[in-house]
Design a protein around this motif. Sequence first.
Motif, PDB file in Angstrom:
ATOM      1  N   ILE A 181       0.863  -1.170   0.000  1.00  0.00           N
ATOM      2  CA  ILE A 181       0.000   0.000   0.000  1.00  0.00           C
ATOM      3  C   ILE A 181       0.910   1.233   0.000  1.00  0.00           C
ATOM      4  O   ILE A 181       1.893   1.296   0.731  1.00  0.00           O
ATOM      5  CB  ILE A 181      -0.900   0.018   1.258  1.00  0.00           C
ATOM      6  N   LEU A 182       0.543   2.214  -0.812  1.00  0.00           N
ATOM      7  CA  LEU A 182       1.310   3.455  -0.869  1.00  0.00           C
ATOM      8  C   LEU A 182       1.069   4.276   0.392  1.00  0.00           C
ATOM      9  O   LEU A 182       0.078   4.064   1.106  1.00  0.00           O
ATOM     10  CB  LEU A 182       0.903   4.247  -2.115  1.00  0.00           C
ATOM     11  N   PRO A 183       1.946   5.243   0.705  1.00  0.00           N
ATOM     12  CA  PRO A 183       1.772   6.046   1.922  1.00  0.00           C
ATOM     13  C   PRO A 183       0.430   6.778   2.000  1.00  0.00           C
ATOM     14  O   PRO A 183      -0.087   7.048   3.074  1.00  0.00           O
ATOM     15  CB  PRO A 183       2.938   7.034   1.880  1.00  0.00           C
TER      16      PRO A 183
ATOM     17  N   GLY B 203      -2.373   5.552   1.157  1.00  0.00           N
ATOM     18  CA  GLY B 203      -3.428   4.582   1.397  1.00  0.00           C
ATOM     19  C   GLY B 203      -3.908   3.855   0.158  1.00  0.00           C
ATOM     20  O   GLY B 203      -4.719   2.929   0.258  1.00  0.00           O
ATOM     21  N   ASN B 204      -3.454   4.248  -1.006  1.00  0.00           N
ATOM     22  CA  ASN B 204      -3.857   3.590  -2.249  1.00  0.00           C
ATOM     23  C   ASN B 204      -3.017   2.346  -2.491  1.00  0.00           C
ATOM     24  O   ASN B 204      -1.846   2.297  -2.103  1.00  0.00           O
ATOM     25  CB  ASN B 204      -3.696   4.541  -3.446  1.00  0.00           C
ATOM     26  N   PRO B 205      -3.590   1.342  -3.157  1.00  0.00           N
ATOM     27  CA  PRO B 205      -2.789   0.148  -3.451  1.00  0.00           C
ATOM     28  C   PRO B 205      -1.787   0.430  -4.564  1.00  0.00           C
ATOM     29  O   PRO B 205      -2.008   1.292  -5.408  1.00  0.00           O
ATOM     30  CB  PRO B 205      -3.833  -0.878  -3.907  1.00  0.00           C
ATOM     31  N   THR B 206      -0.702  -0.312  -4.552  1.00  0.00           N
ATOM     32  CA  THR B 206       0.270  -0.197  -5.640  1.00  0.00           C
ATOM     33  C   THR B 206      -0.361  -0.750  -6.915  1.00  0.00           C
ATOM     34  O   THR B 206      -1.368  -1.482  -6.861  1.00  0.00           O
ATOM     35  CB  THR B 206       1.543  -0.988  -5.311  1.00  0.00           C
ATOM     36  N   PRO B 207       0.173  -0.416  -8.079  1.00  0.00           N
ATOM     37  CA  PRO B 207      -0.411  -0.930  -9.325  1.00  0.00           C
ATOM     38  C   PRO B 207      -0.488  -2.464  -9.358  1.00  0.00           C
ATOM     39  O   PRO B 207      -1.479  -3.028  -9.839  1.00  0.00           O
ATOM     40  CB  PRO B 207       0.527  -0.396 -10.407  1.00  0.00           C
ATOM     41  N   MET B 208       0.523  -3.153  -8.845  1.00  0.00           N
ATOM     42  CA  MET B 208       0.505  -4.614  -8.858  1.00  0.00           C
ATOM     43  C   MET B 208      -0.614  -5.149  -7.977  1.00  0.00           C
ATOM     44  O   MET B 208      -1.345  -6.058  -8.362  1.00  0.00           O
ATOM     45  CB  MET B 208       1.852  -5.183  -8.409  1.00  0.00           C
TER      46      MET B 208
END
Length: 108
Positions: free
Chosen positions: A75-77, A79-84
């Motif tokens: 998870i990015l800082p 709060g969004n998920p990474t593309p993978m």
Amino acid sequence: MHNIIYVRFFEKSIGKKYFKLFRRLRLILLGLVISVLVKLLIATAYIGLMTNGDRYVQPELVPKEQVAIVFGAGILPNGNPTPMLSDRVEAAVKRPRPTFLGRFEPIN
């Protein structure tokens, strides 16, 4: 009494220098073992305290919901998920319903 005689015999047979080294190594090993055990106990206590309200102790209280575990890449800082991870979640949503055994096949 017998223990003291054995220690002195052992000390004389290998020499004082090696006897002291052996004693020091034994203490270091004991310290390492105790250190590992203490760390395991601390980790177990921490996990138990942090998940105390989130665990179900009685199986009949577990909600009857269908779930799928999707392993991802983080998870990015913000709060969004990474593309993978986002791609894996989308693929998991598109999967057919589980078989009669209640299992999903792995996503390649």
